[in-house]
Design a protein around this motif. Structure first.
Motif, short mmCIF file in Angstrom:
data_model
loop_
_atom_site.label_atom_id
_atom_site.label_comp_id
_atom_site.label_asym_id
_atom_site.label_seq_id
_atom_site.Cartn_x
_atom_site.Cartn_y
_atom_site.Cartn_z
N GLY A 51 -0.07 -8.08 -1.99
CA GLY A 51 -0.28 -8.20 -0.56
C GLY A 51 0.68 -9.20 0.06
O GLY A 51 1.86 -9.25 -0.29
N THR A 100 1.38 0.01 -2.21
CA THR A 100 2.35 -0.76 -1.45
C THR A 100 3.72 -0.17 -1.77
O THR A 100 4.16 -0.24 -2.92
N HIS A 149 -5.03 -9.95 -4.14
CA HIS A 149 -4.56 -10.29 -2.79
C HIS A 149 -4.74 -11.76 -2.48
O HIS A 149 -5.18 -12.13 -1.40
N ALA A 200 8.35 -2.54 0.66
CA ALA A 200 7.44 -3.64 0.99
C ALA A 200 7.27 -4.57 -0.20
O ALA A 200 7.18 -5.80 -0.03
N VAL A 201 7.23 -4.02 -1.41
CA VAL A 201 7.14 -4.87 -2.61
C VAL A 201 8.36 -5.78 -2.70
O VAL A 201 8.25 -6.98 -2.98
N SER A 227 1.97 -6.35 -7.69
CA SER A 227 2.77 -5.61 -6.71
C SER A 227 1.93 -4.67 -5.84
O SER A 227 2.28 -4.38 -4.70
N ASP A 228 0.84 -4.14 -6.41
CA ASP A 228 0.01 -3.12 -5.76
C ASP A 228 0.77 -1.81 -5.55
O ASP A 228 0.38 -0.97 -4.73
N TRP A 229 1.87 -1.61 -6.30
CA TRP A 229 2.60 -0.35 -6.23
C TRP A 229 1.77 0.73 -6.93
O TRP A 229 1.07 0.43 -7.89
#
Length: 323
Positions: free
Chosen positions: A256, A284, A213, A288-289, A279-281
């Protein structure tokens, strides 16, 4: 979304949710992990299709918060083996699409050392993921010294990932926010500050930490944290300048919302060759990505070389087998 982004990405911060992990977490009471509505859908097929749409060449998979230790050391060791076997199998089946960061059953130090050796020597994991705290103990705690020493000996890559604070007296705010919104950002800062002020980063310089992040709250707190070295006793050779230099040698992912405000602050001390895409997929969601990636592209439109390095080239240097 029909067109891929202009740069093919290597994603160092993505998660997987094997069925066995989902069942274990829910059974342990994590139906709404960290205050979120629930675990998002995940499968390897869904992950690959999403990666194709997002222009992600390779994703490094890890287990997100709440991690794998739900209070019982033996159960945590068994769950670590299960999820790490799953991650290794995905990597073996799709060697150019998936990497894997192994989970360790901390705060069980002996179990963590055994699983660390198995993951790196037998399974071929690319590194490990450590939670910001494990049962209230933060990385840099003296209890974790054997693990840090072994990670340093191996020059391991470590994704440091936030989790909910272990705080029995914390009261939720009047507006109940899922903990990833605010608490995760401060948890990351707590964990890195403990690594700094405990001397762990100085003693073990070969560990390659990825801070998620865009450094969370660290970029805006860096000077305040550095100031501690001039105020607190027993800091030894740790000076404000040394703290900023140590922060500068860490790796940082762009999961983030790093732009427009956080990334410029991070760039004031971070090495640009250590900025990575994340990406935090699936925590997220894909829309949003897409939006966050478009914002990053627009923010760095005047510096396409830096954008390309963040999206792909810096990860190739950190993970040479990808070449």
């Amino acid at each position: 979304m029909t067109d891929k982004p202009p740069h093919i990405c290597i994603d160092v911060h993505s998660h997987f949710i094997p069925d066995a992990y989902r069942a274990a977490a829910v059974s342990a009471g994590h139906m709404q992990p960290d205050g979120m509505p629930g675990f998002p859908p995940w499968s390897s097929e869904l992950a690959l299709a999403t990666m194709d749409r997002l222009g992600i060449e390779t994703s490094f998979l890890s287990i997100s918060s709440p991690g794998i230790h739900f209070g019982d050391d033996h159960a945590a060791c068994e769950l670590a083996r299960t999820v790490n076997d799953c991650g290794a199998a995905l990597k073996a089946a799709h060697p150019t699409r998936f990497g894997h960061f192994a989970s360790l059953p901390l705060p069980d130090v002996q179990g963590a050392l055994e699983e660390l050796a198995r993951a790196l020597d037998v399974l071929g994991s690319d590194g490990v993921i450590l939670d910001s705290n494990s049962g209230g103990l933060y990385p840099g705690d003296p209890d974790f010294e054997p693990v840090m020493a072994e990670l340093d000996r191996r020059a391991a890559v470590v994704l440091l990932h936030p989790t909910s604070p272990d705080c029995p007296v914390c009261k939720p705010p009047s507006i109940a926010l899922p903990r990833p919104i605010l608490e995760f950002m401060f948890e990351t800062a707590r964990a890195v500050t403990n690594l700094l002020l405990s001397g762990t980063l100085t003693r073990y310089p070969r560990i390659r930490f990825i801070i998620p992040h865009a450094g969370a709250t660290l970029p805006v707190l860096a000077d305040r944290i550095a100031m501690a070295a001039g105020i607190l006793p027993d800091m030894g050779a740790l000076t404000p300048e040394k703290i900023l230099a140590l922060l500068g040698r860490l790796y940082y992912d762009m999961a983030g919302a790093p732009v427009p405000r956080l990334l410029p602050a991070l760039q004031s001390f971070a090495d640009p060759s250590r900025l990575l895409y994340g990406s935090d997929w699936p925590f997220t969601p894909e829309p949003a990505v897409v939006r966050l990636r478009a914002q990053l592209d627009a923010h760095l439109a005047s510096d396409p070389a830096l954008l390309a390095n963040i999206c792909r080239n810096n990860a190739l240097s950190l993970f040479p087998p990808l070449r």
